[in-house]
Design a protein around this motif. Structure first.
Motif, PDB file in Angstrom:
ATOM      1  N   LEU A  24      -9.646 -30.353  26.720  1.00 10.56           N
ATOM      2  CA  LEU A  24      -9.053 -29.007  26.751  1.00 10.56           C
ATOM      3  C   LEU A  24      -7.718 -28.987  25.996  1.00 10.56           C
ATOM      4  CD1 LEU A  24      -9.184 -26.092  27.824  1.00 10.56           C
ATOM      5  CD2 LEU A  24      -7.909 -26.850  29.816  1.00 10.56           C
ATOM      6  N   ARG A  25      -6.946 -30.070  26.143  1.00  7.31           N
ATOM      7  CA  ARG A  25      -5.651 -30.141  25.435  1.00  7.31           C
ATOM      8  C   ARG A  25      -5.853 -30.057  23.926  1.00  7.31           C
ATOM      9  NH1 ARG A  25      -3.471 -32.715  30.012  1.00  7.31           N
ATOM     10  NH2 ARG A  25      -4.632 -34.644  29.764  1.00  7.31           N
ATOM     11  N   ILE A  32      -5.059 -20.515  31.545  1.00  8.52           N
ATOM     12  CA  ILE A  32      -6.127 -21.188  30.786  1.00  8.52           C
ATOM     13  C   ILE A  32      -7.378 -20.299  30.770  1.00  8.52           C
ATOM     14  CG2 ILE A  32      -7.701 -23.180  30.837  1.00  8.52           C
ATOM     15  CD1 ILE A  32      -5.173 -24.770  31.889  1.00  8.52           C
ATOM     16  N   LEU A  33      -7.698 -19.690  31.908  1.00  4.88           N
ATOM     17  CA  LEU A  33      -8.859 -18.779  31.973  1.00  4.88           C
ATOM     18  C   LEU A  33      -8.679 -17.631  30.981  1.00  4.88           C
ATOM     19  CD1 LEU A  33      -9.422 -18.624  35.836  1.00  4.88           C
ATOM     20  CD2 LEU A  33     -11.120 -19.394  34.175  1.00  4.88           C
ATOM     21  N   LYS A  34      -7.474 -17.103  30.953  1.00  2.00           N
ATOM     22  CA  LYS A  34      -7.188 -15.984  30.037  1.00  2.00           C
ATOM     23  C   LYS A  34      -7.403 -16.415  28.581  1.00  2.00           C
ATOM     24  CE  LYS A  34      -3.298 -15.318  28.264  1.00  2.00           C
ATOM     25  NZ  LYS A  34      -1.851 -15.243  28.036  1.00  2.00           N
ATOM     26  N   VAL A  87     -18.103 -21.101  28.259  1.00  2.00           N
ATOM     27  CA  VAL A  87     -17.042 -22.077  28.542  1.00  2.00           C
ATOM     28  C   VAL A  87     -17.111 -22.395  30.028  1.00  2.00           C
ATOM     29  CG1 VAL A  87     -14.551 -22.458  28.616  1.00  2.00           C
ATOM     30  CG2 VAL A  87     -15.555 -21.237  26.688  1.00  2.00           C
ATOM     31  N   ILE A  88     -17.222 -23.690  30.340  1.00  2.00           N
ATOM     32  CA  ILE A  88     -17.288 -24.101  31.753  1.00  2.00           C
ATOM     33  C   ILE A  88     -16.050 -24.944  32.055  1.00  2.00           C
ATOM     34  CG2 ILE A  88     -18.607 -25.405  33.478  1.00  2.00           C
ATOM     35  CD1 ILE A  88     -21.089 -24.797  31.551  1.00  2.00           C
ATOM     36  N   PHE A  89     -15.287 -24.523  33.038  1.00  2.00           N
ATOM     37  CA  PHE A  89     -14.094 -25.278  33.429  1.00  2.00           C
ATOM     38  C   PHE A  89     -14.377 -26.067  34.706  1.00  2.00           C
ATOM     39  CE2 PHE A  89     -11.839 -21.725  31.168  1.00  2.00           C
ATOM     40  CZ  PHE A  89     -11.322 -22.514  30.151  1.00  2.00           C
ATOM     41  N   ASP A 115      -9.328 -18.518  22.484  1.00  2.00           N
ATOM     42  CA  ASP A 115      -8.899 -19.804  21.919  1.00  2.00           C
ATOM     43  C   ASP A 115      -9.779 -21.012  22.257  1.00  2.00           C
ATOM     44  OD1 ASP A 115      -6.686 -18.437  20.958  1.00  2.00           O
ATOM     45  OD2 ASP A 115      -5.570 -18.745  22.823  1.00  2.00           O
ATOM     46  N   ILE A 116     -10.764 -20.835  23.145  1.00  2.00           N
ATOM     47  CA  ILE A 116     -11.506 -22.024  23.576  1.00  2.00           C
ATOM     48  C   ILE A 116     -12.985 -21.891  23.191  1.00  2.00           C
ATOM     49  CG2 ILE A 116     -12.132 -23.470  25.566  1.00  2.00           C
ATOM     50  CD1 ILE A 116      -9.466 -22.536  26.845  1.00  2.00           C
ATOM     51  N   ASP A 117     -13.489 -22.944  22.516  1.00  2.00           N
ATOM     52  CA  ASP A 117     -14.875 -22.914  22.032  1.00  2.00           C
ATOM     53  C   ASP A 117     -15.863 -23.222  23.148  1.00  2.00           C
ATOM     54  OD1 ASP A 117     -13.844 -22.551  19.507  1.00  2.00           O
ATOM     55  OD2 ASP A 117     -13.781 -24.712  19.076  1.00  2.00           O
TER      56      ASP A 117
END
Lengths: 313, 279
Positions: A291-292, A217-219, A171-173, A224-226
């Motif tokens: 992201l939303r 969000i990082l946590k 995952v890259i933010f 929860d984030i693909d």
């Protein structure tokens, strides 16, 4: 569960460690940084190691700990210097170091790696559309080669993410400007300073995310984030002039178009890197909808106004 | 200096209050701020009303909905954009800020860029426009681009070839197009030679060599046409060949509105004065 946080002495990593301890109380967290830990963390499930992540002892750490999740928050920032040596040091650490982290994560069976990049990769250019999506070209280094490390590190991670997507989740933010009492990046220094020049000839719009929202969000990236690249930004925007007003700091009205030619004089008095000047001249507004869609139940706890007012706490 | 009357001030205040209900007090992501737009309107309106003596025809064609306003481009320094924007804020029943699409060159100009963005102008980029349309904004587009605004005197009132981007955007958003013709803005700079070769060498979009460098008080007429629906049988994936007839139709409509409008063109006050003395 074993979690590694690279760049652990930063303010954001500090908040993230606290949040992870709350959500995953049995997880063991190892923090690594080349700088000493700023705030002591009193938790038996936390260990801090001061080391460079380009060295061989770093590999030993991966071998021994067998991490499940890795946070790469250790991108060397542009605060501090912009001479040739600083740039080479940054390129080395940000590119060679990142490559090593990715390779070790793959080699030692890490389930997910979460990388903190920046919205700076898109570049602050006069022809930026308002809302840059994740597939927009990374144009930061077109005008200023000094920003090469920022775009190349992001590209390195993105290419790697697609190449090994079947073996490891990545995952890259790309967050907008992260601000908060514990953050001391270039824009925070600019906002806090009473002597920073405020452009009277351009009207750049900004997005800000509070450090606690970013850490949350990082946590959530763990569960929860693909796999994917995600801009991080609330929907609200604010002009730079209004942002300074909300922070409550003074400024010097100045035509920013004259600052670049005068940069060689100004940089003796002002630590803001001259190649970042375009970021207070042109807007670089990102679209945070991808992201939303991943975490629809997430709501930014702080509005932009609140984040700015709280920056000096 | 031309001043506002008390009635003008009240009208602008009323419009600003209406606009604030829609846009709120905050800047939008493109930099539009109603308070600043109001201050600019207070400066522009006296020129709109008393210097250019602007008349607007066809306001009844504008309903309370989103449009893409497509106009001929004239007047060397895009005075037409200011006047059309003022007309849609001050003269129509449902005031709105038309988001004028500007050239890339424009967004790099100090001060002018700041002022224009605070008043609602935006970069003429397709993605940018699409995002504005998704938010329900009405756009002001000059499909002739620089070729339209930077014409030499012999080409005045000849609509230049339209680019296609606007129609594809309208198709994607299924938004109605309002054709607009502006008469009188060309005469603000009556004698112009465009030094295209020199502009190219200097990297400028245009380089007008003009008898005057301040706009003359030419009376301006703005004709607002009936809204045009985009073709139901087209999609954004269709070829240029399929789309071109519909674009040509809008181009022809605006040219005929111009030709018709020219029949009722008013002379400049100075010309009237000279004519009056001769007679």
């Amino acid at each position: 569960m074993n979690i590694l946080i690279i760049g652990a002495s930063g303010g954001l990593a500090n908040i993230l460690t606290g949040l992870l301890h709350q959500s995953h109380p049995h997880a063991h967290i190892t923090g690594v940084d080349s700088r000493p830990l700023k705030n002591d963390i009193h938790n038996p499930n936390f260990t801090f190691r001061k080391m460079r992540y380009t060295r061989s002892q770093f590999e030993k750490l991966f071998r021994e700990k067998r991490f499940d999740y890795v946070y790469h928050l250790g991108r060397m920032s542009h605060v501090g210097g912009s001479n040739q040596q600083d740039i080479i040091k940054r390129l080395n650490l940000n590119l060679i170091g990142t490559n090593k982290i990715l390779e070790l994560s793959l080699q030692f069976g890490v389930k997910k790696i979460i990388v903190l990049s920046t919205h700076h990769v898109y570049g602050a250019l006069s022809d930026n559309p308002v809302y840059l999506k994740e597939d927009a070209p990374l144009r930061a280094s077109i005008k200023y080669p000094e920003l090469r490390d920022v775009t190349e590190m992001d590209s390195l991670c993105t290419n790697w993410m697609w190449r090994f997507k079947d073996k490891i989740s990545t995952v890259i933010f790309r967050p907008c400007n992260i601000i908060g009492p514990q953050i001391n990046n270039s824009i925070s220094q600019y906002l806090r300073s009473d002597y920073s020049p405020l452009p009277i000839d351009f009207n750049p719009m900004f997005q800000f995310v509070h450090e606690l929202d970013m850490a949350t969000i990082l946590k959530r990236a763990i569960d929860d984030i693909d796999t994917g690249v995600y801009n991080v930004a609330p929907e609200q925007t604010v002009s730079l002039a209004k942002a300074k007003e909300l922070v409550g700091s003074s400024h010097i009205d100045f035509p920013i178009s004259l600052v670049s030619p005068l940069a060689f004089v100004l940089k003796k008095f002002w630590s803001f890197p001259d190649y970042l000047l375009d970021y207070i001249k042109h807007s670089c507004i990102i679209d945070g909808n991808a992201l939303r869609r991943q975490i629809p139940d997430h709501h930014y706890r702080y509005t932009i106004d609140e984040s700015l007012k709280l920056i000096n706490l | 200096m031309i001043k506002l009357t008390n009635e003008d001030k009240l009208n602008i205040e009323k419009v600003a209050q209406t606009l604030k209900k829609h846009y709120g007090d905050h800047e939008d992501p493109w930099g539009l701020t109603i308070d600043k737009a109001q201050r600019s309107l207070e400066l522009i309106y006296p020129f709109y009303k008393y210097y250019f003596q602007t008349r607007v025809f066809g306001v009844e064609n504008v309903a309370d909905k989103q449009y893409m306003v497509v106009s001929n481009h004239s007047g060397q320094i895009a005075i037409d954009g200011l006047l059309i924007g003022t007309a849609f804020a001050m003269e129509v029943d449902h005031p709105r800020i038309l988001r004028a699409m500007v050239e890339r060159f424009f967004t790099n100009l100090p001060f002018i860029n700041k002022w224009a963005s605070e008043c609602g102008a935006v970069l003429g980029d397709r993605e940018n426009c699409q995002n504005l349309l998704e938010r329900g904004e009405s756009l002001l587009v000059f499909p002739e681009g620089v070729r339209g605004v930077a014409k030499s005197t012999p080409d005045y009132y000849n609509v230049q070839e339209f680019t296609r981007g606007f129609y594809r955007m309208a198709l994607k958003s299924n938004i109605e197009i309002i054709p607009v013709a502006v008469i009188g803005a060309e005469e603000t700079f009556p004698y112009v030679y465009q030094a295209k070769w020199l502009a190219k060498k200097l990297g400028l979009p245009a380089l007008p060599i003009s008898a005057n460098y301040l706009p003359l008080p030419s009376p301006v007429d703005i004709y607002i046409g009936k809204p045009v629906r985009v073709a139901d049988d087209l999609s954004t994936l269709d070829t240029d060949h399929d789309i071109d007839p519909y674009i040509d139709e809008i181009e022809v409509t605006i040219q005929s509105m111009i030709d018709e409008g020219l029949k009722n063109r008013r002379e400049m006050p100075l010309v009237n004065l000279i004519k009056g003395r001769k007679s």
